[in-house]
Motif scaffolding. Structure first.
Motif, PDB file in Angstrom:
ATOM      1  N   PRO A   1      -8.652 -76.411 -18.837  1.00  0.00           N
ATOM      2  CA  PRO A   1      -9.849 -75.572 -18.677  1.00  0.00           C
ATOM      3  C   PRO A   1     -10.856 -76.237 -17.736  1.00  0.00           C
ATOM      4  N   LEU A   2     -11.578 -75.412 -17.013  1.00  0.00           N
ATOM      5  CA  LEU A   2     -12.611 -75.939 -16.110  1.00  0.00           C
ATOM      6  C   LEU A   2     -13.875 -76.256 -16.896  1.00  0.00           C
ATOM      7  N   ARG A   3     -14.483 -77.383 -16.583  1.00  0.00           N
ATOM      8  CA  ARG A   3     -15.751 -77.778 -17.196  1.00  0.00           C
ATOM      9  C   ARG A   3     -16.874 -77.765 -16.166  1.00  0.00           C
ATOM     10  N   SER A   4     -16.503 -77.430 -14.927  1.00  0.00           N
ATOM     11  CA  SER A   4     -17.462 -77.367 -13.829  1.00  0.00           C
ATOM     12  C   SER A   4     -16.868 -76.473 -12.753  1.00  0.00           C
ATOM     13  N   PHE A   5     -17.717 -76.006 -11.839  1.00  0.00           N
ATOM     14  CA  PHE A   5     -17.181 -75.338 -10.658  1.00  0.00           C
ATOM     15  C   PHE A   5     -16.442 -76.388  -9.836  1.00  0.00           C
ATOM     16  N   ILE A   6     -15.494 -75.935  -9.031  1.00  0.00           N
ATOM     17  CA  ILE A   6     -14.780 -76.893  -8.195  1.00  0.00           C
ATOM     18  C   ILE A   6     -15.103 -76.651  -6.731  1.00  0.00           C
ATOM     19  N   LEU A   7     -15.047 -77.725  -5.978  1.00  0.00           N
ATOM     20  CA  LEU A   7     -15.294 -77.668  -4.543  1.00  0.00           C
ATOM     21  C   LEU A   7     -13.944 -77.541  -3.823  1.00  0.00           C
ATOM     22  N   PRO A   8     -13.920 -76.817  -2.712  1.00  0.00           N
ATOM     23  CA  PRO A   8     -12.669 -76.740  -1.956  1.00  0.00           C
ATOM     24  C   PRO A   8     -12.254 -78.130  -1.493  1.00  0.00           C
ATOM     25  N   GLY A   9     -11.023 -78.476  -1.732  1.00  0.00           N
ATOM     26  CA  GLY A   9     -10.537 -79.787  -1.319  1.00  0.00           C
ATOM     27  C   GLY A   9      -9.411 -80.261  -2.195  1.00  0.00           C
ATOM     28  N   GLY A  10      -9.173 -81.546  -2.148  1.00  0.00           N
ATOM     29  CA  GLY A  10      -8.044 -82.123  -2.861  1.00  0.00           C
ATOM     30  C   GLY A  10      -6.878 -82.258  -1.914  1.00  0.00           C
ATOM     31  N   THR A  11      -5.801 -81.559  -2.183  1.00  0.00           N
ATOM     32  CA  THR A  11      -4.633 -81.590  -1.301  1.00  0.00           C
ATOM     33  C   THR A  11      -4.826 -80.611  -0.146  1.00  0.00           C
ATOM     34  N   PRO A  12      -4.087 -80.782   0.953  1.00  0.00           N
ATOM     35  CA  PRO A  12      -4.182 -79.811   2.053  1.00  0.00           C
ATOM     36  C   PRO A  12      -3.879 -78.381   1.595  1.00  0.00           C
ATOM     37  N   ALA A  13      -2.854 -78.195   0.778  1.00  0.00           N
ATOM     38  CA  ALA A  13      -2.521 -76.842   0.316  1.00  0.00           C
ATOM     39  C   ALA A  13      -3.693 -76.238  -0.452  1.00  0.00           C
ATOM     40  N   ALA A  14      -4.306 -77.024  -1.325  1.00  0.00           N
ATOM     41  CA  ALA A  14      -5.433 -76.523  -2.116  1.00  0.00           C
ATOM     42  C   ALA A  14      -6.614 -76.157  -1.223  1.00  0.00           C
ATOM     43  N   ALA A  15      -6.921 -77.005  -0.262  1.00  0.00           N
ATOM     44  CA  ALA A  15      -8.048 -76.723   0.637  1.00  0.00           C
ATOM     45  C   ALA A  15      -7.817 -75.424   1.398  1.00  0.00           C
ATOM     46  N   TYR A  16      -6.600 -75.227   1.901  1.00  0.00           N
ATOM     47  CA  TYR A  16      -6.294 -73.986   2.631  1.00  0.00           C
ATOM     48  C   TYR A  16      -6.271 -72.777   1.693  1.00  0.00           C
ATOM     49  N   LEU A  17      -5.828 -72.962   0.460  1.00  0.00           N
ATOM     50  CA  LEU A  17      -5.862 -71.852  -0.494  1.00  0.00           C
ATOM     51  C   LEU A  17      -7.296 -71.426  -0.771  1.00  0.00           C
ATOM     52  N   HIS A  18      -8.205 -72.383  -0.853  1.00  0.00           N
ATOM     53  CA  HIS A  18      -9.613 -72.028  -1.061  1.00  0.00           C
ATOM     54  C   HIS A  18     -10.201 -71.352   0.174  1.00  0.00           C
ATOM     55  N   LEU A  19      -9.788 -71.763   1.350  1.00  0.00           N
ATOM     56  CA  LEU A  19     -10.215 -71.062   2.566  1.00  0.00           C
ATOM     57  C   LEU A  19      -9.719 -69.619   2.533  1.00  0.00           C
ATOM     58  N   ALA A  20      -8.453 -69.427   2.192  1.00  0.00           N
ATOM     59  CA  ALA A  20      -7.899 -68.073   2.094  1.00  0.00           C
ATOM     60  C   ALA A  20      -8.652 -67.256   1.050  1.00  0.00           C
ATOM     61  N   ARG A  21      -9.022 -67.899  -0.056  1.00  0.00           N
ATOM     62  CA  ARG A  21      -9.770 -67.198  -1.115  1.00  0.00           C
ATOM     63  C   ARG A  21     -11.105 -66.679  -0.614  1.00  0.00           C
ATOM     64  N   THR A  22     -11.834 -67.499   0.135  1.00  0.00           N
ATOM     65  CA  THR A  22     -13.144 -67.054   0.619  1.00  0.00           C
ATOM     66  C   THR A  22     -12.988 -65.908   1.624  1.00  0.00           C
TER      67      THR A  22
END
Length: 194
Positions: A115-136
């Motif tokens: 479960p999330l206990r905070s909002f998350i910032l785009p980042g981490g792995t390259p795939a995750a960062a690009y997934l967050h870009l796609a989400r926005t």
């Protein structure tokens, strides 16, 4: 079936483009902007897939999603009453079945996440960062689709809006999944630098 035997036509040199029905619209038209933004989302998902080859489950989901995004674009590009790109020339609309499928994929990926206990910032792995870009970008497409639907004389199928809404949720959860199932999530620390 789509046949592209000539890539440049010069018909867009006047600042218009053709919808699937053949109707010409300005390139900044809301309908064109909506499906063009989804095309951007799809391109970023293609970049994500460069980083998900080792995760067959996620990569398979993304492969289907890329195809389904084109279905949403066709839904937006071809107006009701126009000959479509579906089987037998039918208008290609997003279906409730596609919405249900993406909901199941969200649940599958989310089951392995803490479960999330905070909002998350785009980042981490390259795939995750690009997934967050796609989400926005997906959220921007959704806003355009809703604005288009609210214009007099314009229609957007409810299923297309539902699919894009769920797609942004999927991309968020997939971003967490791509961050070693949430272990590499970058958490927002409110007021950290005040």
């Amino acid at each position: 079936m789509v046949v592209l035997n000539r890539i440049y036509t010069r018909t867009g040199d006047d600042g218009t483009t053709s919808l699937g029905s053949g109707e010409r619209r300005k390139k900044y038209d809301l309908r064109v902007d909506a499906y063009g933004t989804l095309d951007e989302v799809n391109a970023v998902v293609g970049i994500v897939r460069l980083h998900t080859k080792e995760d067959a489950q996620l990569d398979g989901m993304l492969a289907r999603i890329q195809n389904d995004i084109f279905d949403v674009e066709a839904d937006l590009c071809i107006l009701d009453g126009s000959k479509g790109k579906g089987p037998g020339g039918a208008k290609l609309n997003v279906t409730g079945k596609q919405v249900q499928w993406i909901e199941r994929q969200i649940d599958i990926l989310n089951d392995d996440l803490p479960p999330l206990r905070s909002f998350i910032l785009p980042g981490g792995t390259p795939a995750a960062a690009y997934l967050h870009l796609a989400r926005t970008m997906c959220r921007r497409a959704e806003r355009l689709m809703v604005e288009l639907r609210d214009q007099p004389g314009e229609e957007v199928t409810p299923e297309a809006i539902q699919y894009v809404n769920r797609l942004s949720d999927f991309l968020f959860v997939a971003g967490r999944h791509a961050n070693d199932r949430g272990e590499k999530d970058v958490l927002w620390q409110p007021g950290q630098h005040r």
